[in-house]
Write an enzyme that holds these catalytic residues in place. Structure first.
Site, PDB file in Angstrom:
ATOM      1  CB  SER A 141      -0.941  -0.054   1.215  1.00  0.00           C
ATOM      2  OG  SER A 141      -1.735   1.105   1.289  1.00  0.00           O
ATOM      3  CE1 TYR A 155       0.337   5.006  -5.963  1.00  0.00           C
ATOM      4  CE2 TYR A 155       0.349   6.337  -3.982  1.00  0.00           C
ATOM      5  CZ  TYR A 155       0.851   5.288  -4.715  1.00  0.00           C
ATOM      6  OH  TYR A 155       1.870   4.515  -4.204  1.00  0.00           O
ATOM      7  CE  LYS A 159      -0.099   1.911  -4.077  1.00  0.00           C
ATOM      8  NZ  LYS A 159       0.505   0.598  -4.282  1.00  0.00           N
TER       9      LYS A 159
HETATM   10  N1  LIG Z   1       8.181   5.116  -4.665  1.00  0.00           N
HETATM   11  C1  LIG Z   1       7.383   5.568  -3.722  1.00  0.00           C
HETATM   12  O1  LIG Z   1       7.501   6.722  -3.254  1.00  0.00           O
HETATM   13  C2  LIG Z   1       6.296   4.678  -3.160  1.00  0.00           C
HETATM   14  C3  LIG Z   1       5.714   5.039  -1.937  1.00  0.00           C
HETATM   15  C4  LIG Z   1       4.730   4.238  -1.401  1.00  0.00           C
HETATM   16  C5  LIG Z   1       4.314   3.103  -2.073  1.00  0.00           C
HETATM   17  N2  LIG Z   1       4.877   2.783  -3.262  1.00  0.00           N
HETATM   18  C6  LIG Z   1       4.384   1.594  -3.950  1.00  0.00           C
HETATM   19  O2  LIG Z   1       5.446   0.680  -4.064  1.00  0.00           O
HETATM   20  C7  LIG Z   1       5.235  -0.149  -5.207  1.00  0.00           C
HETATM   21  C8  LIG Z   1       6.510  -0.168  -6.031  1.00  0.00           C
HETATM   22  O3  LIG Z   1       6.803   1.146  -6.437  1.00  0.00           O
HETATM   23  P1  LIG Z   1       8.279   1.595  -6.833  1.00  0.00           P
HETATM   24  O4  LIG Z   1       8.467   2.937  -6.277  1.00  0.00           O
HETATM   25  O5  LIG Z   1       9.215   0.508  -6.548  1.00  0.00           O
HETATM   26  O6  LIG Z   1       8.065   1.768  -8.427  1.00  0.00           O
HETATM   27  P2  LIG Z   1       9.044   1.481  -9.677  1.00  0.00           P
HETATM   28  O7  LIG Z   1      10.455   1.618  -9.288  1.00  0.00           O
HETATM   29  O8  LIG Z   1       8.492   2.306 -10.779  1.00  0.00           O
HETATM   30  O9  LIG Z   1       8.746  -0.067  -9.991  1.00  0.00           O
HETATM   31  C9  LIG Z   1       7.489  -0.471 -10.406  1.00  0.00           C
HETATM   32  C10 LIG Z   1       7.580  -1.921 -10.810  1.00  0.00           C
HETATM   33  O10 LIG Z   1       6.261  -2.371 -11.136  1.00  0.00           O
HETATM   34  C11 LIG Z   1       6.248  -2.875 -12.479  1.00  0.00           C
HETATM   35  N3  LIG Z   1       4.947  -2.574 -13.069  1.00  0.00           N
HETATM   36  C12 LIG Z   1       4.373  -1.364 -13.262  1.00  0.00           C
HETATM   37  N4  LIG Z   1       3.181  -1.508 -13.850  1.00  0.00           N
HETATM   38  C13 LIG Z   1       2.999  -2.845 -14.020  1.00  0.00           C
HETATM   39  C14 LIG Z   1       1.980  -3.634 -14.595  1.00  0.00           C
HETATM   40  N5  LIG Z   1       0.873  -3.079 -15.103  1.00  0.00           N
HETATM   41  N6  LIG Z   1       2.127  -4.976 -14.626  1.00  0.00           N
HETATM   42  C15 LIG Z   1       3.256  -5.557 -14.119  1.00  0.00           C
HETATM   43  N7  LIG Z   1       4.242  -4.871 -13.560  1.00  0.00           N
HETATM   44  C16 LIG Z   1       4.125  -3.521 -13.528  1.00  0.00           C
HETATM   45  C17 LIG Z   1       7.399  -2.138 -13.181  1.00  0.00           C
HETATM   46  O11 LIG Z   1       7.891  -2.823 -14.316  1.00  0.00           O
HETATM   47  P3  LIG Z   1       7.276  -2.573 -15.788  1.00  0.00           P
HETATM   48  O12 LIG Z   1       7.031  -1.086 -15.907  1.00  0.00           O
HETATM   49  O13 LIG Z   1       8.299  -3.106 -16.714  1.00  0.00           O
HETATM   50  O14 LIG Z   1       6.007  -3.349 -15.843  1.00  0.00           O
HETATM   51  C18 LIG Z   1       8.431  -2.142 -12.058  1.00  0.00           C
HETATM   52  O15 LIG Z   1       9.039  -3.412 -11.966  1.00  0.00           O
HETATM   53  C19 LIG Z   1       4.039   0.436  -5.948  1.00  0.00           C
HETATM   54  O16 LIG Z   1       2.904  -0.318  -5.645  1.00  0.00           O
HETATM   55  C20 LIG Z   1       3.918   1.833  -5.359  1.00  0.00           C
HETATM   56  O17 LIG Z   1       2.606   2.319  -5.423  1.00  0.00           O
HETATM   57  C21 LIG Z   1       5.876   3.527  -3.816  1.00  0.00           C
END
Ligand SMILES: NC(=O)c1ccc[n+]([C@@H]2O[C@H](COP(=O)([O-])OP(=O)(O)OC[C@H]3O[C@@H](n4cnc5c(N)ncnc54)[C@H](OP(=O)(O)O)[C@@H]3O)[C@@H](O)[C@H]2O)c1
Length: 269
Positions: A141, A155, A159
């Site tokens: 989340s 968004y 979550k």
């Molecule tokens: N970064 C933050 O500040 C933050 C904060 C709180 C929560 N989160 C959550 O943490 C999780 C990971 O985020 P992150 O920051 O690590 O993002 P990230 O670095 O952009 O990585 C996202 C990953 O998800 C994959 N992905 C995206 N869309 C997809 C789809 N439709 N089907 C399959 N794979 C998909 C991407 O690969 P492909 O694009 O090649 O598919 C990539 O491997 C997310 O759920 C995000 O909402 C992030």
């Protein structure tokens, strides 16, 4: 306490950011790791990196929003690596913006990827976990799953939905010996955050200026610890822990502070 040695862990979104860092740590713990994401190139790169670190790794490209594709990916990974013992559903995306300026498509796509993508992955592994009477499932989340913040109208609901699903499944799957956890990261220094920053309204930028992004490795460490200790709430930093404890108690205090920051940002525009 769950021992990850030899476990088969599937990480959606495992080719970048939090998912990738979690995959690295899982390999270090001796797990066999499968990665699911859409882009072949980043999947292959991550798999190669994990292989060099001594991991046994498999990949399956799939869009998590497509339930059929997720089932097919999970079948292929199970055939290669055995049944899934641990699922980390990290695939997700974000798109901030003023509510009235966000297209309908954005609301639908974020719910399809963040909520239904998490649901699809969980539904693909739960029957076999129930059959075997064990397993661990962690969804990602966000601090945005604890409180609504200016600029995240598309968004935040996704979550909150992930959190609602996981809270329900924690109760339903515990009698089957299955652990369910929910991670609530704050801003994390990943490609997703960099992309998000391109679209944040001034008000959102001002509110999030108070939060220094943490590393994906720190979030990954809390996720792996959460799996090992079979915790529900997985919160990597003290500020978000405080938010989780107090947001429901004094929502007016947060609303007051956020509104004041947003007003100042508007005045300075
Ligand atoms: N970064 C933050 O500040 C933050 C904060 C709180 C929560 N989160 C959550 O943490 C999780 C990971 O985020 P992150 O920051 O690590 O993002 P990230 O670095 O952009 O990585 C996202 C990953 O998800 C994959 N992905 C995206 N869309 C997809 C789809 N439709 N089907 C399959 N794979 C998909 C991407 O690969 P492909 O694009 O090649 O598919 C990539 O491997 C997310 O759920 C995000 O909402 C992030």
């Amino acid at each position: 306490m769950t021992d990850l040695t030899g476990a088969h862990a599937v990480v959606t979104g495992g080719s970048s950011g939090i998912g990738r860092a979690t995959a690295v740590l899982l390999v270090e713990r001796g797990a066999r790791v499968s990665l699911v994401a859409r882009g072949h190139e980043r999947l292959d790169e991550t798999a190669a990196e994990l292989g060099v670190a001594g991991g046994r790794v498999a990949t399956a490209p799939a869009d998590v929003a497509d339930a059929g594709a997720v089932v097919a990916a999970m079948e292929a990974l199970t055939a290669e690596m055995g049944p899934c013992d641990v699922l980390v559903a990290s695939a997700g995306r974000s798109r901030p913006g003023h509510f009235e300026q966000l297209d309908d498509e954005v609301f639908h796509r974020l719910m399809a990827v963040n909520y239904f993508g998490t649901l699809n992955a969980i539904r693909a592994v739960v029957p076999s976990m129930i059959e075997r009477g064990r397993g661990s499932i962690v969804g990602v989340s966000s601090a945005a799953g604890l409180i609504g913040v200016f600029g995240f109208a598309a968004y935040t609901p996704t979550k909150f939905a992930v959190r609602g699903l996981l809270e329900t499944l924690r109760a339903e799957l515990a009698p089957h010996g299955i652990h369910v956890g929910c991670a609530f990261p704050p801003d994390v220094d990943t490609p997703m955050l960099a992309d998000e920053n391109r679209f944040k309204p001034e008000e959102t930028k001002a509110i999030s200026a108070a939060i220094r992004p943490i590393s994906a490795e720190r979030v990954a460490a809390s996720i792996v610890r959460g799996i090992e200790q079979r915790r529900f709430s997985i919160i990597p930093d003290w500020q978000t822990r405080l938010l989780a404890r107090t947001a429901g108690l004094v929502p007016e205090a947060f609303a007051y502070s956020f509104d004041r920051t947003a007003r100042r940002a508007r005045a300075g525009r």
